[in-house]
Design a protein around this motif. Sequence first.
Motif, PDB file in Angstrom:
ATOM      1  N   GLY A  22      15.975  11.192 -49.567  1.00  0.00           N
ATOM      2  CA  GLY A  22      16.329  10.107 -50.463  1.00  0.00           C
ATOM      3  C   GLY A  22      16.528  10.599 -51.890  1.00  0.00           C
ATOM      4  N   THR A  23      15.743  11.581 -52.300  1.00  0.00           N
ATOM      5  CA  THR A  23      15.776  12.078 -53.673  1.00  0.00           C
ATOM      6  C   THR A  23      16.497  13.414 -53.774  1.00  0.00           C
ATOM      7  N   ASN A  24      16.238  14.277 -52.812  1.00  0.00           N
ATOM      8  CA  ASN A  24      16.769  15.647 -52.872  1.00  0.00           C
ATOM      9  C   ASN A  24      17.569  16.001 -51.629  1.00  0.00           C
ATOM     10  N   ALA A  25      18.597  16.845 -51.847  1.00  0.00           N
ATOM     11  CA  ALA A  25      19.359  17.412 -50.727  1.00  0.00           C
ATOM     12  C   ALA A  25      19.246  18.923 -50.829  1.00  0.00           C
ATOM     13  N   ARG A  26      18.830  19.540 -49.722  1.00  0.00           N
ATOM     14  CA  ARG A  26      18.627  20.995 -49.718  1.00  0.00           C
ATOM     15  C   ARG A  26      19.591  21.615 -48.727  1.00  0.00           C
ATOM     16  N   PHE A  27      20.218  22.716 -49.156  1.00  0.00           N
ATOM     17  CA  PHE A  27      21.244  23.336 -48.310  1.00  0.00           C
ATOM     18  C   PHE A  27      20.985  24.822 -48.148  1.00  0.00           C
ATOM     19  N   PRO A 146       3.856  11.765 -43.853  1.00  0.00           N
ATOM     20  CA  PRO A 146       3.874  10.733 -44.874  1.00  0.00           C
ATOM     21  C   PRO A 146       4.673  11.194 -46.087  1.00  0.00           C
ATOM     22  N   GLY A 147       5.674  10.432 -46.456  1.00  0.00           N
ATOM     23  CA  GLY A 147       6.510  10.711 -47.637  1.00  0.00           C
ATOM     24  C   GLY A 147       6.901   9.374 -48.224  1.00  0.00           C
ATOM     25  N   THR A 148       8.200   9.150 -48.402  1.00  0.00           N
ATOM     26  CA  THR A 148       8.665   7.837 -48.844  1.00  0.00           C
ATOM     27  C   THR A 148       8.337   6.797 -47.772  1.00  0.00           C
ATOM     28  N   GLY A 205       2.152   3.190 -49.501  1.00  0.00           N
ATOM     29  CA  GLY A 205       0.985   2.863 -48.675  1.00  0.00           C
ATOM     30  C   GLY A 205      -0.308   3.300 -49.344  1.00  0.00           C
ATOM     31  N   LEU A 206      -0.280   4.457 -50.012  1.00  0.00           N
ATOM     32  CA  LEU A 206      -1.474   4.931 -50.729  1.00  0.00           C
ATOM     33  C   LEU A 206      -1.843   3.943 -51.837  1.00  0.00           C
ATOM     34  N   VAL A 207      -0.818   3.400 -52.502  1.00  0.00           N
ATOM     35  CA  VAL A 207      -1.065   2.396 -53.552  1.00  0.00           C
ATOM     36  C   VAL A 207      -1.635   1.118 -52.918  1.00  0.00           C
ATOM     37  N   LYS A 225       1.086   3.698 -59.087  1.00  0.00           N
ATOM     38  CA  LYS A 225       1.916   4.783 -58.550  1.00  0.00           C
ATOM     39  C   LYS A 225       1.042   5.752 -57.749  1.00  0.00           C
ATOM     40  N   PRO A 226       1.581   6.299 -56.641  1.00  0.00           N
ATOM     41  CA  PRO A 226       0.774   7.206 -55.816  1.00  0.00           C
ATOM     42  C   PRO A 226       0.253   8.410 -56.600  1.00  0.00           C
ATOM     43  N   ALA A 227       1.103   9.004 -57.451  1.00  0.00           N
ATOM     44  CA  ALA A 227       0.673  10.212 -58.180  1.00  0.00           C
ATOM     45  C   ALA A 227      -0.491   9.917 -59.127  1.00  0.00           C
ATOM     46  N   ILE A 229      -2.962   7.953 -58.522  1.00  0.00           N
ATOM     47  CA  ILE A 229      -4.193   7.923 -57.701  1.00  0.00           C
ATOM     48  C   ILE A 229      -4.663   9.356 -57.433  1.00  0.00           C
ATOM     49  N   THR A 230      -3.704  10.241 -57.132  1.00  0.00           N
ATOM     50  CA  THR A 230      -4.053  11.654 -56.915  1.00  0.00           C
ATOM     51  C   THR A 230      -4.639  12.250 -58.196  1.00  0.00           C
ATOM     52  N   GLN A 231      -3.968  11.987 -59.326  1.00  0.00           N
ATOM     53  CA  GLN A 231      -4.445  12.548 -60.607  1.00  0.00           C
ATOM     54  C   GLN A 231      -5.838  12.054 -60.950  1.00  0.00           C
ATOM     55  N   ALA A 272       3.549  16.905 -41.787  1.00  0.00           N
ATOM     56  CA  ALA A 272       4.615  17.324 -42.704  1.00  0.00           C
ATOM     57  C   ALA A 272       4.631  16.372 -43.904  1.00  0.00           C
ATOM     58  N   GLY A 273       5.678  16.439 -44.705  1.00  0.00           N
ATOM     59  CA  GLY A 273       5.841  15.478 -45.802  1.00  0.00           C
ATOM     60  C   GLY A 273       5.178  15.956 -47.087  1.00  0.00           C
ATOM     61  N   GLY A 274       5.652  15.390 -48.193  1.00  0.00           N
ATOM     62  CA  GLY A 274       5.222  15.870 -49.498  1.00  0.00           C
ATOM     63  C   GLY A 274       3.810  15.448 -49.900  1.00  0.00           C
ATOM     64  N   ILE A 275       3.359  14.284 -49.464  1.00  0.00           N
ATOM     65  CA  ILE A 275       2.110  13.741 -50.003  1.00  0.00           C
ATOM     66  C   ILE A 275       0.889  14.537 -49.554  1.00  0.00           C
ATOM     67  N   PHE A 276       0.821  14.824 -48.258  1.00  0.00           N
ATOM     68  CA  PHE A 276      -0.416  15.415 -47.745  1.00  0.00           C
ATOM     69  C   PHE A 276      -0.671  16.794 -48.335  1.00  0.00           C
ATOM     70  N   LYS A 277       0.422  17.556 -48.531  1.00  0.00           N
ATOM     71  CA  LYS A 277       0.265  18.878 -49.160  1.00  0.00           C
ATOM     72  C   LYS A 277      -0.351  18.739 -50.550  1.00  0.00           C
ATOM     73  N   ARG A 278       0.049  17.671 -51.255  1.00  0.00           N
ATOM     74  CA  ARG A 278      -0.456  17.466 -52.629  1.00  0.00           C
ATOM     75  C   ARG A 278      -1.932  17.084 -52.627  1.00  0.00           C
ATOM     76  N   ILE A 279      -2.355  16.280 -51.634  1.00  0.00           N
ATOM     77  CA  ILE A 279      -3.762  15.817 -51.672  1.00  0.00           C
ATOM     78  C   ILE A 279      -4.695  16.734 -50.873  1.00  0.00           C
TER      79      ILE A 279
HETATM   80  N1  LIG Z   1       0.935  13.620 -56.592  1.00  0.00           N
HETATM   81  C1  LIG Z   1       1.250  12.721 -55.655  1.00  0.00           C
HETATM   82  N2  LIG Z   1       0.276  12.135 -54.895  1.00  0.00           N
HETATM   83  C2  LIG Z   1       0.579  11.228 -53.968  1.00  0.00           C
HETATM   84  N3  LIG Z   1       1.827  10.829 -53.686  1.00  0.00           N
HETATM   85  C3  LIG Z   1       2.830  11.361 -54.396  1.00  0.00           C
HETATM   86  C4  LIG Z   1       2.603  12.333 -55.422  1.00  0.00           C
HETATM   87  N4  LIG Z   1       3.802  12.672 -55.956  1.00  0.00           N
HETATM   88  C5  LIG Z   1       4.739  11.959 -55.303  1.00  0.00           C
HETATM   89  N5  LIG Z   1       4.177  11.165 -54.361  1.00  0.00           N
HETATM   90  C6  LIG Z   1       4.839  10.216 -53.461  1.00  0.00           C
HETATM   91  O1  LIG Z   1       5.401  10.935 -52.384  1.00  0.00           O
HETATM   92  C7  LIG Z   1       6.492  10.179 -51.832  1.00  0.00           C
HETATM   93  C8  LIG Z   1       7.653  11.133 -51.568  1.00  0.00           C
HETATM   94  O2  LIG Z   1       7.262  11.978 -50.551  1.00  0.00           O
HETATM   95  P1  LIG Z   1       8.086  13.298 -50.188  1.00  0.00           P
HETATM   96  O3  LIG Z   1       8.033  14.232 -51.348  1.00  0.00           O
HETATM   97  O4  LIG Z   1       7.576  13.779 -48.884  1.00  0.00           O
HETATM   98  O5  LIG Z   1       9.559  12.771 -50.103  1.00  0.00           O
HETATM   99  P2  LIG Z   1      10.458  12.417 -48.842  1.00  0.00           P
HETATM  100  O6  LIG Z   1      10.004  11.176 -48.188  1.00  0.00           O
HETATM  101  O7  LIG Z   1      10.580  13.632 -47.997  1.00  0.00           O
HETATM  102  O8  LIG Z   1      11.799  12.067 -49.556  1.00  0.00           O
HETATM  103  P3  LIG Z   1      12.867  13.046 -50.162  1.00  0.00           P
HETATM  104  O9  LIG Z   1      13.124  14.103 -49.138  1.00  0.00           O
HETATM  105  O10 LIG Z   1      13.945  12.103 -50.393  1.00  0.00           O
HETATM  106  O11 LIG Z   1      12.370  13.601 -51.453  1.00  0.00           O
HETATM  107  C9  LIG Z   1       6.829   9.114 -52.839  1.00  0.00           C
HETATM  108  O12 LIG Z   1       6.346   7.870 -52.376  1.00  0.00           O
HETATM  109  C10 LIG Z   1       6.041   9.546 -54.089  1.00  0.00           C
HETATM  110  O13 LIG Z   1       5.646   8.445 -54.875  1.00  0.00           O
END
Ligand SMILES: Nc1ncnc2c1ncn2[C@@H]1O[C@H](COP(=O)(O)OP(=O)(O)OP(=O)(O)O)[C@@H](O)[C@H]1O
Length: 341
Positions: A22-27, A146-148, A205-207, A225-227, A229-231, A272-279
């Motif tokens: 949704g936000t980034n495209a990687r090639f 868990p991501g968007t 969902g975290l919010v 905002k989810p970030a 809560i992590t901070q 997988a997904g961005g959130i779990f790696k961050r927390i």
């Molecule tokens: N530090 C954080 N702690 C918790 N959640 C976060 C943090 N930073 C970003 N997010 C949330 O993570 C979600 C995005 O997750 P992710 O990075 O996995 O993206 P995605 O679903 O793969 O989408 P895309 O590939 O389009 O970037 C968003 O809801 C964002 O608010």
Amino acid sequence: MAARRQPDTFLKFPILIGDIGGTNARFAILKDAFAEPKFFETAETETFRTIDEAIQVHVLDQTSIQPKSAVLAIAGPIDGDEIDLTNCHWVIHPRRMIAELGLDEVVVINDFEAQALAISSLGDGAREEIGRGVHREGASRAVLGPGTGLGVAGLVRARNMWIPVAGEGGHIDLGARTDRDRMIWPHLKTIEGRVSGEQILCGRGLVNLYQAICKADGETPRFTKPAEITQATETGGDAHAREAIDLFSIYLGRLAGDIALVFIARGGVYIAGGIFKRILPLIDRTRMREAFEDKAPHSALMREIPLYVITEEQPALAGLAAFARSPRFFGLETTGRHWKR
Ligand SMILES: Nc1ncnc2c1ncn2[C@@H]1O[C@H](COP(=O)(O)OP(=O)(O)OP(=O)(O)O)[C@@H](O)[C@H]1O
């Protein structure tokens, strides 16, 4: 005499692979089946009117390699010749891409199919285990991210192939299990009255979870905002944020256990997904693993199943690369999703 192995001629090299979020495209481009992928700078979807423009600027203008095929992973259903992306304004027109980008063929698959392809071959350098299970190389696996939103897929082993099964597993019900859960559940925002996995296990969902915890304790939530809560958990000043992160990881363990049961994923469940790696640095791994195993009458089975977090930076691209190199190892159905010149 053994039959000579036929070369894989499903897709013509060089192959452009793309993970369109949704936000980034990687090639990246695979020059041939043996070469390492050549990665390009990530494109922000917001910056470009169309995906064709992003490919032109971020890939084709940066290299003398002209791809002959493309395999793209997208979030959203793939039906027909115009493919809308769920969280972004781009529309993919494979026929137009073939006509305008000099490609011979385009394959489009679901983003969680790509994650499933990736977990076929992630080694110890690309994953971290939570708790301890029994490693079984050839057994079925599953991935949830868990991501968007909350994506889920299985990777079933059958007939000497890996078969990705992408469903809508992020939308199964998530139930209350403990007394504390039963205090929180009435305060969660629902979808038509239901608490699905995705109501808790994604960014918004975290919010939702954090705000429900505050309300259960009669407090006014501070964060939206989810970030944030992590901070707040990192700095240690907010007990409700801390509990939200703890419970997020426990509920993720609980749902991961359910998905393991659905697929009998003896080969492991991958997060997988961005959130779990961050927390990850903030969570209690023992409690998450306990929630994963807490599946009577199948706790003995669950104790053997590994639970991993994917640490590979770009797992979807790794999955697409594995498929592009050796499609015959994967039972990926491409009917209706493969366009040719
Ligand atoms: N530090 C954080 N702690 C918790 N959640 C976060 C943090 N930073 C970003 N997010 C949330 O993570 C979600 C995005 O997750 P992710 O990075 O996995 O993206 P995605 O679903 O793969 O989408 P895309 O590939 O389009 O970037 C968003 O809801 C964002 O608010």
